[in-house]
Design an enzyme around this catalytic site. Structure first.
Site, PDB file in Angstrom:
ATOM      1  N   TYR A   1       1.210  -1.116   0.157  1.00 49.85           N
ATOM      2  CA  TYR A   1       0.119   0.008  -0.202  1.00 49.85           C
ATOM      3  C   TYR A   1       1.026   1.583   0.068  1.00 49.85           C
ATOM      4  CZ  TYR A   1      -4.575  -2.248   0.426  1.00 49.85           C
ATOM      5  OH  TYR A   1      -5.202  -3.305   0.762  1.00 49.85           O
TER       6      TYR A   1
ATOM      7  N   ASN B   1     -13.159  -3.859   3.889  1.00 48.13           N
ATOM      8  CA  ASN B   1     -14.381  -4.133   2.951  1.00 48.13           C
ATOM      9  C   ASN B   1     -13.325  -5.503   2.145  1.00 48.13           C
ATOM     10  OD1 ASN B   1     -12.172  -3.225   1.579  1.00 48.13           O
ATOM     11  ND2 ASN B   1     -12.761  -0.941   0.383  1.00 48.13           N
TER      12      ASN B   1
ATOM     13  N   HIS C   1      -9.686  -6.704  -2.251  1.00 44.25           N
ATOM     14  CA  HIS C   1      -9.016  -5.805  -2.908  1.00 44.25           C
ATOM     15  C   HIS C   1      -8.519  -6.045  -4.382  1.00 44.25           C
ATOM     16  CE1 HIS C   1      -5.225  -3.260  -4.258  1.00 44.25           C
ATOM     17  NE2 HIS C   1      -5.247  -4.548  -5.328  1.00 44.25           N
TER      18      HIS C   1
ATOM     19  N   GLU D   1       1.626  -5.808  -8.469  1.00 44.17           N
ATOM     20  CA  GLU D   1       1.010  -6.904  -7.696  1.00 44.17           C
ATOM     21  C   GLU D   1       1.045  -8.643  -7.387  1.00 44.17           C
ATOM     22  OE1 GLU D   1      -2.449  -4.458  -7.327  1.00 44.17           O
ATOM     23  OE2 GLU D   1      -2.085  -3.682  -6.650  1.00 44.17           O
TER      24      GLU D   1
HETATM   25  P1  IDP Z   1     -10.040   0.889  -3.667  1.00 41.19           P
HETATM   26  O1  IDP Z   1      -9.503  -1.054  -2.717  1.00 41.19           O
HETATM   27  O2  IDP Z   1     -10.745   0.444  -4.232  1.00 41.19           O
HETATM   28  O3  IDP Z   1      -8.862   0.549  -4.545  1.00 41.19           O
HETATM   29  P2  IDP Z   1      -7.856   2.696  -2.452  1.00 41.19           P
HETATM   30  O4  IDP Z   1      -8.407   4.314  -2.968  1.00 41.19           O
HETATM   31  O5  IDP Z   1      -7.248   2.461  -3.712  1.00 41.19           O
HETATM   32  O6  IDP Z   1      -9.324   1.645  -2.753  1.00 41.19           O
HETATM   33  O7  IDP Z   1      -7.737   2.539  -1.738  1.00 41.19           O
HETATM   34  C1  IDP Z   1      -7.450   1.395  -0.389  1.00 41.19           C
HETATM   35  C2  IDP Z   1      -7.769   0.526   0.764  1.00 41.19           C
HETATM   36  O8  IDP Z   1      -7.592   1.417   2.137  1.00 41.19           O
HETATM   37  C3  IDP Z   1      -9.095   0.820   0.444  1.00 41.19           C
HETATM   38  O9  IDP Z   1      -9.481  -0.695  -0.270  1.00 41.19           O
HETATM   39  C4  IDP Z   1      -9.658   0.405   1.752  1.00 41.19           C
HETATM   40  O10 IDP Z   1      -9.111  -0.472   2.646  1.00 41.19           O
HETATM   41  C5  IDP Z   1      -8.696   1.273   2.436  1.00 41.19           C
HETATM   42  N1  IDP Z   1      -9.649   2.885   2.668  1.00 41.19           N
HETATM   43  C6  IDP Z   1      -9.572   4.073   1.196  1.00 41.19           C
HETATM   44  N2  IDP Z   1      -9.991   4.679   1.832  1.00 41.19           N
HETATM   45  C7  IDP Z   1     -10.418   4.681   3.434  1.00 41.19           C
HETATM   46  C8  IDP Z   1     -10.762   5.389   4.381  1.00 41.19           C
HETATM   47  O11 IDP Z   1     -11.567   7.203   3.986  1.00 41.19           O
HETATM   48  N3  IDP Z   1     -11.017   5.570   5.227  1.00 41.19           N
HETATM   49  C9  IDP Z   1     -10.355   4.091   5.895  1.00 41.19           C
HETATM   50  N4  IDP Z   1      -9.499   4.047   4.336  1.00 41.19           N
HETATM   51  C10 IDP Z   1      -9.705   3.503   3.392  1.00 41.19           C
HETATM   52 MG    MG Z   2      -6.911   0.699  -5.273  1.00 31.56          MG
END
Ligand code: IDP
Ligand code: MG
Length: 140
Positions: free
Chosen positions: A51, A114, A117, A128
């Site tokens: 990350y 969530n 990934h 990755e």
């Molecule tokens: P993605 O997984 O949909 O590509 P990204 O923006 O790449 O989203 O963010 C990576 C991961 O970081 C997300 O899947 C989530 O687990 C975490 N994340 C993203 N935005 C937030 C936030 O605003 N608060 C807490 N965790 C976040």
């Molecule tokens: Mg992402």
């Protein structure tokens, strides 16, 4: 549309609730094939490296701790237009915004926890995949 590859992680919130199969079923039902898979515990180095693009974000240290909080399943997925297909099956980052039937709408606990990934481009998918898999672990 070409057959391509993407990289997936079933995150700790999903493995903790015994949803490894349920998440994988959504990927398979959506037209993706799991061509490599392993259940691992991420080290701090792995989570921070993986990350790294989010290092400056306020949620970075929480995200790293979350990704180390339990086992994850790292997978290579193959299918037509795999990167976009997987993003569509996962749904929006925030489960509150995710479409009905997506992994995140069905299973995610929060914007952080969530459940899944998925790579966001073919270029990042390759980076990755190479981060977690040796060539001989991708078995088809
Ligand atoms: P993605 O997984 O949909 O590509 P990204 O923006 O790449 O989203 O963010 C990576 C991961 O970081 C997300 O899947 C989530 O687990 C975490 N994340 C993203 N935005 C937030 C936030 O605003 N608060 C807490 N965790 C976040
Ligand atoms: Mg992402």
């Amino acid at each position: 549309m070409a057959v391509t590859r993407t990289f997936s992680i079933i995150k700790p919130d999903a493995t903790r609730r015994n949803l490894t199969g349920a998440v994988t079923s959504k990927l398979e039902e959506g037209g993706l094939r799991v061509i490599a898979s392993k259940r691992i515990r991420m080290s701090k180095e792995q989570a921070e490296g993986f990350y790294g693009v989010h290092r400056e974000r306020p949620f970075f240290s929480d995200l790293v701790a979350f990704m180390m909080s339990g086992p994850v399943v790292v997978q290579v997925l193959e299918g037509e237009d795999a990167v976009k297909r997987n993003r569509d099956i996962m749904g929006a980052t925030n489960p509150a915004d995710a479409a009905e039937g997506t992994i995140r709408k069905s299973f995610a606990e929060s914007i952080e926890a969530n459940s899944a990934h998925g790579s966001d481009s073919d270029e990042n998918a390759k980076i990755e995949i190479d981060f977690f898999f040796a060539a001989d672990e991708i078995v088809g």
